[in-house]
Structure formats: C-alpha cells, structure tokens
Design an enzyme around this catalytic site. Structure first.
Site, PDB file in Angstrom:
ATOM      1  N   ASN A   1     -10.129  13.647 -13.026  1.00  0.00           N
ATOM      2  CA  ASN A   1      -8.838  13.830 -12.549  1.00  0.00           C
ATOM      3  C   ASN A   1      -7.759  13.433 -13.402  1.00  0.00           C
ATOM      4  O   ASN A   1      -7.568  12.216 -13.547  1.00  0.00           O
ATOM      5  CB  ASN A   1      -8.676  13.214 -11.131  1.00  0.00           C
ATOM      6  CG  ASN A   1      -7.398  13.534 -10.403  1.00  0.00           C
ATOM      7  OD1 ASN A   1      -6.470  14.038 -10.726  1.00  0.00           O
ATOM      8  ND2 ASN A   1      -7.193  12.877  -9.197  1.00  0.00           N
TER       9      ASN A   1
ATOM     10  N   ARG B   1     -10.261  18.200 -11.462  1.00  0.00           N
ATOM     11  CA  ARG B   1      -9.237  18.319 -10.315  1.00  0.00           C
ATOM     12  C   ARG B   1      -8.113  19.192 -10.948  1.00  0.00           C
ATOM     13  O   ARG B   1      -7.458  18.763 -11.980  1.00  0.00           O
ATOM     14  CB  ARG B   1      -8.826  17.010  -9.804  1.00  0.00           C
ATOM     15  CG  ARG B   1      -7.916  17.246  -8.640  1.00  0.00           C
ATOM     16  CD  ARG B   1      -7.034  16.264  -8.554  1.00  0.00           C
ATOM     17  NE  ARG B   1      -5.885  16.521  -7.451  1.00  0.00           N
ATOM     18  CZ  ARG B   1      -4.997  15.710  -7.349  1.00  0.00           C
ATOM     19  NH1 ARG B   1      -4.681  14.686  -7.910  1.00  0.00           N
ATOM     20  NH2 ARG B   1      -4.182  16.045  -6.438  1.00  0.00           N
TER      21      ARG B   1
ATOM     22  N   HIS C   1      -3.888  19.007  -1.093  1.00  0.00           N
ATOM     23  CA  HIS C   1      -4.894  18.115  -0.747  1.00  0.00           C
ATOM     24  C   HIS C   1      -6.109  18.843  -0.141  1.00  0.00           C
ATOM     25  O   HIS C   1      -6.691  18.645   0.814  1.00  0.00           O
ATOM     26  CB  HIS C   1      -4.315  17.330   0.535  1.00  0.00           C
ATOM     27  CG  HIS C   1      -3.480  16.208   0.025  1.00  0.00           C
ATOM     28  ND1 HIS C   1      -2.313  15.736   0.955  1.00  0.00           N
ATOM     29  CD2 HIS C   1      -3.465  15.355  -0.955  1.00  0.00           C
ATOM     30  CE1 HIS C   1      -1.807  14.940   0.284  1.00  0.00           C
ATOM     31  NE2 HIS C   1      -2.473  14.413  -0.793  1.00  0.00           N
TER      32      HIS C   1
ATOM     33  N   ARG D   1       8.129   9.993  -0.720  1.00  0.00           N
ATOM     34  CA  ARG D   1       9.009  11.397  -0.649  1.00  0.00           C
ATOM     35  C   ARG D   1       9.372  11.730   0.718  1.00  0.00           C
ATOM     36  O   ARG D   1       8.825  11.248   1.874  1.00  0.00           O
ATOM     37  CB  ARG D   1       7.659  12.598  -0.787  1.00  0.00           C
ATOM     38  CG  ARG D   1       7.152  12.369  -2.377  1.00  0.00           C
ATOM     39  CD  ARG D   1       6.188  13.457  -2.488  1.00  0.00           C
ATOM     40  NE  ARG D   1       5.133  12.896  -3.158  1.00  0.00           N
ATOM     41  CZ  ARG D   1       3.636  13.388  -3.154  1.00  0.00           C
ATOM     42  NH1 ARG D   1       3.210  14.307  -2.412  1.00  0.00           N
ATOM     43  NH2 ARG D   1       2.920  12.855  -3.906  1.00  0.00           N
TER      44      ARG D   1
ATOM     45  N   PHE E   1       2.197   0.910   3.180  1.00  0.00           N
ATOM     46  CA  PHE E   1       2.137   0.418   4.579  1.00  0.00           C
ATOM     47  C   PHE E   1       1.629  -0.743   4.867  1.00  0.00           C
ATOM     48  O   PHE E   1       1.955  -1.595   5.916  1.00  0.00           O
ATOM     49  CB  PHE E   1       1.298   1.492   5.250  1.00  0.00           C
ATOM     50  CG  PHE E   1       1.956   2.958   5.524  1.00  0.00           C
ATOM     51  CD1 PHE E   1       2.661   3.201   6.649  1.00  0.00           C
ATOM     52  CD2 PHE E   1       2.043   3.765   4.606  1.00  0.00           C
ATOM     53  CE1 PHE E   1       3.527   4.212   6.873  1.00  0.00           C
ATOM     54  CE2 PHE E   1       2.758   5.004   4.538  1.00  0.00           C
ATOM     55  CZ  PHE E   1       3.469   5.250   5.898  1.00  0.00           C
TER      56      PHE E   1
ATOM     57  N   GLY F   1      -5.749   6.614   2.651  1.00  0.00           N
ATOM     58  CA  GLY F   1      -5.522   5.181   2.716  1.00  0.00           C
ATOM     59  C   GLY F   1      -4.833   4.657   4.168  1.00  0.00           C
ATOM     60  O   GLY F   1      -5.435   3.772   4.709  1.00  0.00           O
TER      61      GLY F   1
ATOM     62  N   GLU G   1     -12.683  13.419  -2.335  1.00  0.00           N
ATOM     63  CA  GLU G   1     -12.469  14.628  -3.080  1.00  0.00           C
ATOM     64  C   GLU G   1     -13.304  14.799  -4.338  1.00  0.00           C
ATOM     65  O   GLU G   1     -13.662  15.904  -4.581  1.00  0.00           O
ATOM     66  CB  GLU G   1     -10.946  14.396  -3.560  1.00  0.00           C
ATOM     67  CG  GLU G   1     -10.109  14.775  -2.161  1.00  0.00           C
ATOM     68  CD  GLU G   1      -8.615  14.167  -2.443  1.00  0.00           C
ATOM     69  OE1 GLU G   1      -8.691  12.873  -2.395  1.00  0.00           O
ATOM     70  OE2 GLU G   1      -7.663  14.881  -2.565  1.00  0.00           O
TER      71      GLU G   1
HETATM   72  P1  ADP Z   1      -3.196   8.390  -2.765  1.00  0.00           P
HETATM   73  O1  ADP Z   1      -2.332   9.344  -2.098  1.00  0.00           O
HETATM   74  O2  ADP Z   1      -2.384   7.778  -3.789  1.00  0.00           O
HETATM   75  O3  ADP Z   1      -4.542   8.783  -3.030  1.00  0.00           O
HETATM   76  P2  ADP Z   1      -4.470   6.682  -0.655  1.00  0.00           P
HETATM   77  O4  ADP Z   1      -5.033   7.454  -0.200  1.00  0.00           O
HETATM   78  O5  ADP Z   1      -5.399   5.518  -1.682  1.00  0.00           O
HETATM   79  O6  ADP Z   1      -3.322   7.189  -1.612  1.00  0.00           O
HETATM   80  O7  ADP Z   1      -3.483   5.782   0.135  1.00  0.00           O
HETATM   81  C1  ADP Z   1      -2.698   4.860  -0.507  1.00  0.00           C
HETATM   82  C2  ADP Z   1      -2.063   4.161   0.862  1.00  0.00           C
HETATM   83  O8  ADP Z   1      -2.961   3.723   1.731  1.00  0.00           O
HETATM   84  C3  ADP Z   1      -1.326   2.917   0.458  1.00  0.00           C
HETATM   85  O9  ADP Z   1       0.026   3.171  -0.011  1.00  0.00           O
HETATM   86  C4  ADP Z   1      -1.101   1.925   1.628  1.00  0.00           C
HETATM   87  O10 ADP Z   1       0.180   2.347   2.378  1.00  0.00           O
HETATM   88  C5  ADP Z   1      -2.249   2.684   2.621  1.00  0.00           C
HETATM   89  N1  ADP Z   1      -3.182   1.748   2.686  1.00  0.00           N
HETATM   90  C6  ADP Z   1      -4.435   1.302   2.150  1.00  0.00           C
HETATM   91  N2  ADP Z   1      -4.993   0.363   2.728  1.00  0.00           N
HETATM   92  C7  ADP Z   1      -4.387   0.035   3.945  1.00  0.00           C
HETATM   93  C8  ADP Z   1      -4.478  -0.847   4.985  1.00  0.00           C
HETATM   94  N3  ADP Z   1      -5.665  -1.510   4.954  1.00  0.00           N
HETATM   95  N4  ADP Z   1      -3.829  -0.693   5.910  1.00  0.00           N
HETATM   96  C9  ADP Z   1      -2.658  -0.172   5.977  1.00  0.00           C
HETATM   97  N5  ADP Z   1      -2.355   0.955   5.001  1.00  0.00           N
HETATM   98  C10 ADP Z   1      -3.324   0.921   3.862  1.00  0.00           C
END
Ligand code: ADP
Length: 401
Positions: free
Chosen positions: A7, A91, A180, A241, A284, A331, A385
C-alpha cells in the site's frame, strides 16, 4: 501461496507478507518518510520482535528493495528466497469507472491507473511508483491491482449522479465513486457469515470509522450507495475532513478570508472534521480524554461525529428499504465504545437496542452489541483490507497458472 501486499503513499509504503492458505501474516511493516530525510523502516516478523531503524529511503524503489532484502535476511527474515513470493497485490485508491474488479497488472492497466490520477492526485501517482519499483525488482512476479472504488461500481446511476449539469459527468466523469471498498466488501461478507444470514438476501450497512470514515449501504452483497464521493472528502465529519458542507461555503470563505479555492480545499481536507470543531485533535482517544476532563468542544466534536453517522445510517435504511444488520469497523468503529453507544441510541426508533455490556466488552474484536430481541443486529467486525488484497491477488494469479 505467499503474497506481498503493498500500500504505497506518496511518502510511505505499508507492506504485509500473507500466506493465503493459512491467511496468516508472516511479516508486516512500514517504510516511512520516503523521499524526505529521517526515513524510518519498520519490520515485524510473526513471532518476532518489531524492528525499527533509520534508513535513507531515497525513493520508492529503495524502500521496496529494503522490504525484499529484509524478508530474506538470514537473521530475521521470514522466507529463504524471493521465489517464495508468488505474487504482489497493490492497493489502488482510484480505479474510476474502468475497474469493477481487481485486475492483473499489465501495461493497459497501468495506463488506466495513470488516467485516474486526475481523480486521486495524492494517491494514484504514488501507487504507480510502487508498481514500477516492484516491476523493476521482481520482473517475473505477477502483480494485481485491487481498487478501493471497485466494490462501489454496482451503485445505480441515481445514487452516483450529482445534481450538476450532466455534461460534467460526460466530459469529466464527475460522479460518486466511493472509497474503502475493500473494507466495506470484507466487513459485509463477514457480517453475513458471522450472523449466519445469506449475503445474497441481506441488507447491511457497514460503517468504516477511522481517520477517514465512510458508510455503505449493501443490498444482497452489492454496494448500492456510499457516503464518500468523487473524492474521499464527502460524507461524514471525519478526523480532519469536513465531510458534507454547503458548496456555497467555499466561495464565502474565499471572500471573507481572501483564500484561493485550493487553500480552502486544503482546509477542508486537513484542518476540518473533529479536529476543526474541537480545535484540539483528530484522534478520538485525545477527544475522549479531553471530554472526560470537561473540555466542552471535545465533547461537542464527538457528538457531531456520532450524530452524522446516525443520520447517514437512517438515510441508508431508506436506500435499502430496511436493514438486517449494521456493522462497525476501523479504528473508531472497532474501539470507541462510547461513540458506538451514542450512534446506536439515536437509532432506537428502528427497533434497535444496544446491549450495554456487550458494547463495553467488544473492543477490537468481532461481536454483536445489540440485544437478542433487537430488530436489527449491530456488530463490530474488525476490517482486514490487506487480506482482501491477498485473496483477490491469489484468485487472479491462480487463474494465470
Ligand atoms: P486509518 O483511516 O488511518 O486507517 P484507523 O482505522 O487506524 O485509521 O483509525 C484511526 C483512528 O481510530 C484514530 O485516529 C483514533 O481516533 C481511533 N482509535 C484508535 N484506537 C482507539 C480507541 N481505543 N478508542 C477510540 N478511538 C480509537
């Protein structure tokens, strides 16, 4: 079959070596700050310690070379020869209207990816750098392109056409594409399997909530609508965004702040979303911590985010004329239990009830977070993914042999 999944971003390259028989990740890592100084190389073999080292990553070819050399390294490598890598899966963010499925990479496919660069200027040129580097270093290894947009090519025209003069679609292919796709495809299939319902007779809404977030309405296994559009800027309020805004805001800000449209687009992409609202962070976890300490803007940003997700779910129940299951992934979706709780409680009018205990306990793993008598099942399904890319690559390459 061992497949290398790549990726490539403009200054980074994420990789995983996956055995498609066991679906096990043999090694994974990241080349960071390619073409910038202070490059970093990350490598994690299965059952081994993670290695992070400084590396002069002049360009993408140097990065790919380092990945390949590390995988066969006598001391901490995971395979004995590069011949064990049977194929490489890439990807690709934008496949335009041309790609409805993954494709074996050849000159024609490369040309089409190049043509879509206008639609994804930050992504597609970077993917091509990765493809060219692999082609140079592994000339006899077949490669497959897996597109974020392909899954959404089943959307009907009424869902993908914007209310703009039709000639813009004809001349410039301005329409909703959605992103996505590999995640929405994986999570919808897995949701049906997990719940024991037939995918080909199901209505599922998948919520990919990460740094970038999107929602997808999936009928009988096919995407019928999704929240991201021509670019990944449309839809939900995200980490940085804006998501949906009144288009007239752009000209209004341009005049008030004396900014160009390019500068405003940059603000909409990088300084908006929950970061913009809270003035604090796009993450978050930071927002939750600040909220717990009484930061009202952090609380407000979380509320706005959850409200928009719930609103989209509501509109997609209309698109699907009903819904059997709603799944959360990525996430935020996999981990942020309070945000999930807020979203689900807004949807009680659909006969959905949250199982509070299950919601609190389901962190980063598969589970059902609605009660037994909830009319709609709500699940957490961690996305994967890379696995989709490896599976598609294996399928296409197996047909060649
Ligand atoms: P990307 O879109 O970069 O692939 P991810 O799917 O890894 O992102 O998600 C990243 C986001 O997930 C982080 O910015 C964070 O806000 C959130 N995140 C990750 N772990 C936690 C958690 N334990 N509690 C709340 N939010 C989380």
């Amino acid at each position: 079959m061992d497949i290398l999944v790549i990726n490539c971003g403009s200054s980074s390259l994420k990789y995983q070596l996956i055995n498609t028989e066991t679906e096990e990740v043999l090694a994974s890592g990241l080349c960071d700050r390619i073409g910038i100084n202070d490059g970093k190389f990350h490598y994690k073999p299965k059952n081994g310690e993670k290695i992070v080292k400084n590396a002069d990553l002049k360009d993408h070819e140097v990065a790919v070379k380092m990945v390949l050399e590390t995988l066969v390294n006598k001391e901490f490598g995971i395979i004995s020869s590069l011949n064990e890598i049977k194929a490489i899966g890439h990807r690709i963010v934008h496949g335009g209207e041309h790609f409805t499925h993954s494709a074996i990479i050849n000159d024609e496919v490369i040309r089409h990816i190049q043509e879509c660069s206008d639609l994804a200027p930050l992504h597609n040129p970077a993917h091509l750098l990765g493809i060219n580097a692999c082609k140079h270093l592994m000339p006899n290894t077949p490669m497959v392109a897996v597109f974020d947009t392909a899954f959404h090519q089943t959307m009907p025209p009424k869902a993908y056409i914007y209310g703009l003069p039709y000639e813009y679609y004809e001349k410039y292919k301005i329409r909703r594409y959605g992103f996505h796709g590999t995640s929405h495809s994986y999570v919808s299939k897995r949701t049906a399997e997990f719940l024991g319902i037939p995918l080909e007779n199901s209505k599922i809404i998948t919520c990919h909530l990460g740094n970038g977030s999107s929602i997808c309405a999936i009928e009988n296994g096919k995407s019928v609508d999704t929240s991201m559009g021509l670019t990944p800027l449309e839809g939900l309020v995200m980490g940085t965004r804006s998501g949906d805004i009144d288009p007239a805001i752009i000209d209004y800000i341009a005049q008030k702040e004396n900014l160009s449209t390019a500068e405003i687009t940059n603000i909409l992409n990088k300084k908006s979303g929950v970061l913009g609202i809270s003035g604090l962070s796009s993450d978050f976890r930071d927002l939750l911590a600040a909220d717990e300490e009484g930061n009202l803007k952090a609380r407000f940003a979380r509320e706005v985010f959850a409200y928009h997700v719930a609103k989209y779910i509501g509109s997609y129940t209309a698109a699907l004329k009903g819904v059997d299951a709603i799944s959360f992934c990525a996430g935020v979706g996999e981990n942020a239990k309070f945000i999930r709780g807020k979203i689900v409680s807004q949807l009680e009018f659909l006969g959905i009830t949250l199982d509070e205990k299950a919601n609190l306990e389901t962190i980063g793993k598969e589970g059902i977070i609605s009660t037994k008598d909830s009319k709609v099942k709500v699940c957490v399904i961690p996305t994967n993914e890379e696995l989709v890319i490896a599976r598609d690559t294996k399928e296409l390459v197996s047909k060649m042999i």
